[in-house]
Write a protein that holds these residues in place. Structure first.
Motif, PDB file in Angstrom:
ATOM      1  N   LEU A   1      22.148  46.642 -31.292  1.00 44.48           N
ATOM      2  CA  LEU A   1      22.339  47.498 -31.151  1.00 44.48           C
ATOM      3  C   LEU A   1      22.015  48.311 -32.931  1.00 44.48           C
ATOM      4  O   LEU A   1      22.693  47.376 -33.283  1.00 44.48           O
ATOM      5  CB  LEU A   1      23.768  47.806 -30.902  1.00 44.48           C
ATOM      6  CG  LEU A   1      23.839  47.369 -29.488  1.00 44.48           C
ATOM      7  CD1 LEU A   1      25.540  47.444 -29.176  1.00 44.48           C
ATOM      8  CD2 LEU A   1      22.728  48.104 -27.877  1.00 44.48           C
ATOM      9  N   SER A   2      21.678  49.218 -32.734  1.00 45.96           N
ATOM     10  CA  SER A   2      21.355  49.772 -34.349  1.00 45.96           C
ATOM     11  C   SER A   2      21.526  51.423 -34.009  1.00 45.96           C
ATOM     12  O   SER A   2      21.027  51.918 -32.848  1.00 45.96           O
ATOM     13  CB  SER A   2      19.546  49.715 -35.018  1.00 45.96           C
ATOM     14  OG  SER A   2      19.260  50.428 -35.065  1.00 45.96           O
ATOM     15  N   ASP A   3      21.633  51.759 -35.234  1.00 46.94           N
ATOM     16  CA  ASP A   3      21.191  53.504 -34.648  1.00 46.94           C
ATOM     17  C   ASP A   3      20.564  54.072 -35.771  1.00 46.94           C
ATOM     18  O   ASP A   3      20.630  55.457 -35.626  1.00 46.94           O
ATOM     19  CB  ASP A   3      23.292  53.756 -35.977  1.00 46.94           C
ATOM     20  CG  ASP A   3      24.355  53.730 -34.809  1.00 46.94           C
ATOM     21  OD1 ASP A   3      24.670  53.603 -33.640  1.00 46.94           O
ATOM     22  OD2 ASP A   3      25.530  53.804 -35.802  1.00 46.94           O
TER      23      ASP A   3
ATOM     24  N   LYS B   1      18.483  54.029 -26.519  1.00 47.43           N
ATOM     25  CA  LYS B   1      17.796  53.960 -25.928  1.00 47.43           C
ATOM     26  C   LYS B   1      16.907  52.749 -25.395  1.00 47.43           C
ATOM     27  O   LYS B   1      18.154  51.728 -25.870  1.00 47.43           O
ATOM     28  CB  LYS B   1      16.440  54.377 -26.750  1.00 47.43           C
ATOM     29  CG  LYS B   1      16.653  56.233 -27.335  1.00 47.43           C
ATOM     30  CD  LYS B   1      15.189  57.008 -26.755  1.00 47.43           C
ATOM     31  CE  LYS B   1      15.974  57.937 -26.937  1.00 47.43           C
ATOM     32  NZ  LYS B   1      15.260  59.100 -25.868  1.00 47.43           N
ATOM     33  N   ASN B   2      15.972  52.802 -24.269  1.00 52.34           N
ATOM     34  CA  ASN B   2      15.297  51.047 -24.347  1.00 52.34           C
ATOM     35  C   ASN B   2      15.255  50.207 -25.516  1.00 52.34           C
ATOM     36  O   ASN B   2      15.467  49.010 -24.934  1.00 52.34           O
ATOM     37  CB  ASN B   2      14.248  51.505 -23.229  1.00 52.34           C
ATOM     38  CG  ASN B   2      13.183  52.101 -23.420  1.00 52.34           C
ATOM     39  OD1 ASN B   2      13.567  52.577 -24.794  1.00 52.34           O
ATOM     40  ND2 ASN B   2      11.719  51.414 -23.315  1.00 52.34           N
ATOM     41  N   ASN B   3      15.053  50.763 -26.457  1.00 53.25           N
ATOM     42  CA  ASN B   3      14.978  50.127 -27.563  1.00 53.25           C
ATOM     43  C   ASN B   3      16.229  49.326 -28.706  1.00 53.25           C
ATOM     44  O   ASN B   3      16.606  48.692 -29.373  1.00 53.25           O
ATOM     45  CB  ASN B   3      14.029  50.412 -28.309  1.00 53.25           C
ATOM     46  CG  ASN B   3      14.065  51.843 -28.824  1.00 53.25           C
ATOM     47  OD1 ASN B   3      15.502  52.471 -29.102  1.00 53.25           O
ATOM     48  ND2 ASN B   3      13.130  52.678 -29.556  1.00 53.25           N
ATOM     49  N   GLY B   4      17.710  49.725 -27.602  1.00 49.48           N
ATOM     50  CA  GLY B   4      18.917  49.314 -27.982  1.00 49.48           C
ATOM     51  C   GLY B   4      19.409  50.360 -29.226  1.00 49.48           C
ATOM     52  O   GLY B   4      20.188  50.169 -29.825  1.00 49.48           O
ATOM     53  N   VAL B   5      18.275  51.313 -29.263  1.00 52.70           N
ATOM     54  CA  VAL B   5      18.615  52.587 -30.430  1.00 52.70           C
ATOM     55  C   VAL B   5      20.117  53.951 -29.624  1.00 52.70           C
ATOM     56  O   VAL B   5      19.552  54.016 -28.304  1.00 52.70           O
ATOM     57  CB  VAL B   5      17.594  53.519 -30.625  1.00 52.70           C
ATOM     58  CG1 VAL B   5      18.399  54.354 -31.900  1.00 52.70           C
ATOM     59  CG2 VAL B   5      17.034  52.703 -31.796  1.00 52.70           C
TER      60      VAL B   5
ATOM     61  N   ILE C   1      27.023  47.683 -22.739  1.00 51.66           N
ATOM     62  CA  ILE C   1      26.728  47.969 -21.613  1.00 51.66           C
ATOM     63  C   ILE C   1      25.179  48.242 -20.889  1.00 51.66           C
ATOM     64  O   ILE C   1      24.778  48.089 -20.178  1.00 51.66           O
ATOM     65  CB  ILE C   1      27.564  48.021 -20.478  1.00 51.66           C
ATOM     66  CG1 ILE C   1      29.212  47.613 -21.757  1.00 51.66           C
ATOM     67  CG2 ILE C   1      27.986  48.504 -19.339  1.00 51.66           C
ATOM     68  CD1 ILE C   1      29.383  46.342 -20.788  1.00 51.66           C
ATOM     69  N   ALA C   2      24.935  49.456 -21.614  1.00 54.10           N
ATOM     70  CA  ALA C   2      24.333  51.031 -20.891  1.00 54.10           C
ATOM     71  C   ALA C   2      22.601  49.138 -21.399  1.00 54.10           C
ATOM     72  O   ALA C   2      21.933  49.687 -20.936  1.00 54.10           O
ATOM     73  CB  ALA C   2      23.887  51.848 -22.457  1.00 54.10           C
ATOM     74  N   TYR C   3      22.368  48.859 -22.924  1.00 50.48           N
ATOM     75  CA  TYR C   3      21.442  48.530 -23.643  1.00 50.48           C
ATOM     76  C   TYR C   3      21.209  47.092 -22.438  1.00 50.48           C
ATOM     77  O   TYR C   3      19.621  46.767 -21.945  1.00 50.48           O
ATOM     78  CB  TYR C   3      21.605  47.763 -24.901  1.00 50.48           C
ATOM     79  CG  TYR C   3      20.240  46.479 -25.692  1.00 50.48           C
ATOM     80  CD1 TYR C   3      19.195  48.010 -25.218  1.00 50.48           C
ATOM     81  CD2 TYR C   3      20.630  46.242 -26.039  1.00 50.48           C
ATOM     82  CE1 TYR C   3      18.585  47.151 -25.886  1.00 50.48           C
ATOM     83  CE2 TYR C   3      19.541  44.908 -26.859  1.00 50.48           C
ATOM     84  CZ  TYR C   3      18.449  46.205 -26.687  1.00 50.48           C
ATOM     85  OH  TYR C   3      17.157  45.096 -27.412  1.00 50.48           O
ATOM     86  N   ALA C   4      22.303  46.799 -22.270  1.00 49.91           N
ATOM     87  CA  ALA C   4      21.697  45.304 -21.453  1.00 49.91           C
ATOM     88  C   ALA C   4      21.567  45.480 -20.072  1.00 49.91           C
ATOM     89  O   ALA C   4      20.889  44.707 -19.610  1.00 49.91           O
ATOM     90  CB  ALA C   4      23.198  44.202 -21.410  1.00 49.91           C
ATOM     91  N   GLY C   5      21.887  47.059 -19.489  1.00 47.02           N
ATOM     92  CA  GLY C   5      21.354  46.947 -17.915  1.00 47.02           C
ATOM     93  C   GLY C   5      20.344  48.111 -18.114  1.00 47.02           C
ATOM     94  O   GLY C   5      19.686  47.443 -17.477  1.00 47.02           O
ATOM     95  N   ALA C   6      19.788  48.671 -19.250  1.00 48.42           N
ATOM     96  CA  ALA C   6      18.858  48.507 -19.333  1.00 48.42           C
ATOM     97  C   ALA C   6      17.445  47.617 -19.717  1.00 48.42           C
ATOM     98  O   ALA C   6      16.394  47.656 -19.258  1.00 48.42           O
ATOM     99  CB  ALA C   6      18.417  49.851 -21.021  1.00 48.42           C
TER     100      ALA C   6
END
Ligand code: KG4
Ligand code: ZN
Length: 341
Positions: free
Chosen positions: A121-123, A19-23, A310-315
């Motif tokens: 990142l968080s689950d 998600k865009n918030n790092g979840v 990678i998903a989070y940094a790109g988001a």
């Protein structure tokens, strides 16, 4: 706002939905270590062929399992640098193709920037990103102390002048016949050994800068082995591993201590594959307690290479309006404007 991450910079094929918030909704990785183990290191050609076989089915399955349609994604982020060129090509070409066919934006991310944000990142619960913070990036190819002022604004305080911390552990593992991948093996072996059994140098510990040098350590280990001139029994190996690992950890921790004191940073992140090391994690948490600094270290699964980071940094970048161009070229090295080379 769900983002797809693709990471193929080295030998692991990894995909994630974040998600865009790092979840992190899901993060998957496939490693074919068995293809590389007989050679004591990664064979680039094998790695890229594996990515080609694995990547598309992995993305397919990930989306099916989460009932996500490609066209519903908010974006795709892919590692475009630095790394093995053949491996990066597979990831970037895949990302561009999916971006075109689903009409969603994509972006090429620096692998190290991915590591930097892996600590957030968080689950389950979103974690608020804090700037500025100090980060120690310790991986197979990099050892950098960096002040993270904002997304894209990074001040490198120091870095290794030769081998990276992970490389020093990997090379030592090969020297004592433990083989690849070295870091986790040395971590486990060191737990059974005496860290004071052998004296290894602490390179650049007393120098008033934030640079590192680990190649001398490996040379010292090679000399010691030559002197012993005998087959190593298990206890000798364990004592050597514990002593060697302690030398690496002490230098990392002491340089971090000085950087925290001198910058006054209140938040510190330890990231990259070597942040999985149990002794380093324990000593960095202890340092945080001593100095009253908040320490953030990724969960083990987000320390080594993964696509969630990678998903989070790109988001973060896509959300502030940055878009990848279709002529994006994967690169073995970082770009001049990146913070790390
Ligand atoms: O970040 P990473 O997965 O790949 C690169 O970007 O290089 O880091 C890989 C490095 C390797 O040198 C590996 O030996 C090291 O991380 N590593 C460890 C541990 N797990 C992985 N080093 C020490 N202790 C560990 N538990
Ligand atoms: Zn990495």
């Amino acid at each position: 706002m769900t983002y797809l991450g693709i990471e193929t910079s080295c030998d692991d094929t990894a995909v994630a939905l974040v998600k865009n918030n790092g979840v992190v909704l899901d993060s998957r990785r496939w490693t074919r270590d068995e293809h590389h183990i007989p050679f004591g290191g990664i064979i680039p050609e094998r790695a890229s062929r594996n990515h080609l076989e694995l990547l598309t089915p992995m993305i397919d399955q990930l989306l099916i399992d989460h009932s996500v349609k490609g066209s519903d994604l908010a974006g795709i982020s892919v590692t475009s640098r630095p790394g093995l060129l053949g491996s990066l090509i597979v990831g970037t070409v895949t990302a561009k193709t999916l971006s075109l066919s689903w009409s969603v934006p994509f972006i090429g991310v620096n692998h190290l920037e991915g590591h930097v944000f892996s600590a957030w990142l968080s689950d389950s619960q979103p974690v608020d990103l804090v700037f500025p913070h100090l980060s120690l990036i310790v991986s197979g190819g990099h050892t950098h102390l960096v002040l993270i002022e904002a997304l894209g604004s990074y001040r490198v305080l120091g870095k290794t002048r030769d081998d990276a911390a992970g490389e020093a552990l990997d090379k030592f593992s090969n020297l004592i016949g433990m083989g690849f991948p070295g870091g986790p093996k040395i971590d486990a072996l060191a737990k059974k050994g005496d860290p004071k059994a052998y004296e290894f140098p602490r390179p650049m510990l007393r120098e008033k800068n934030y640079d590192f040098s680990f190649s001398g350590l490996k040379a010292a280990a090679a000399r010691l082995l030559k002197d012993k001139n005998t087959l190593l029994d298990e206890q000798v190996k364990a004592d050597m591993a514990a002593s060697y690992q302690s030398a690496v950890v002490e230098v990392l921790v002491e340089k971090t201590r000085r950087a925290l004191k001198e910058t006054g940073a209140k938040v510190f992140t330890l990231v990259g594959g070597v942040s999985a090391n149990s002794q380093l994690r324990a000593e960095i948490y202890q340092l945080g307690d001593e100095l009253g600094v908040e320490v953030k270290i990724p969960e083990l699964k987000y320390c080594t290479d993964n696509a969630a980071m990678i998903a989070y940094a790109g988001a973060l970048r896509i959300q502030r309006g940055e878009l990848g161009e279709l002529d994006l070229k994967p690169r073995a090295r970082s770009l001049a404007g990146d913070f790390i080379d």
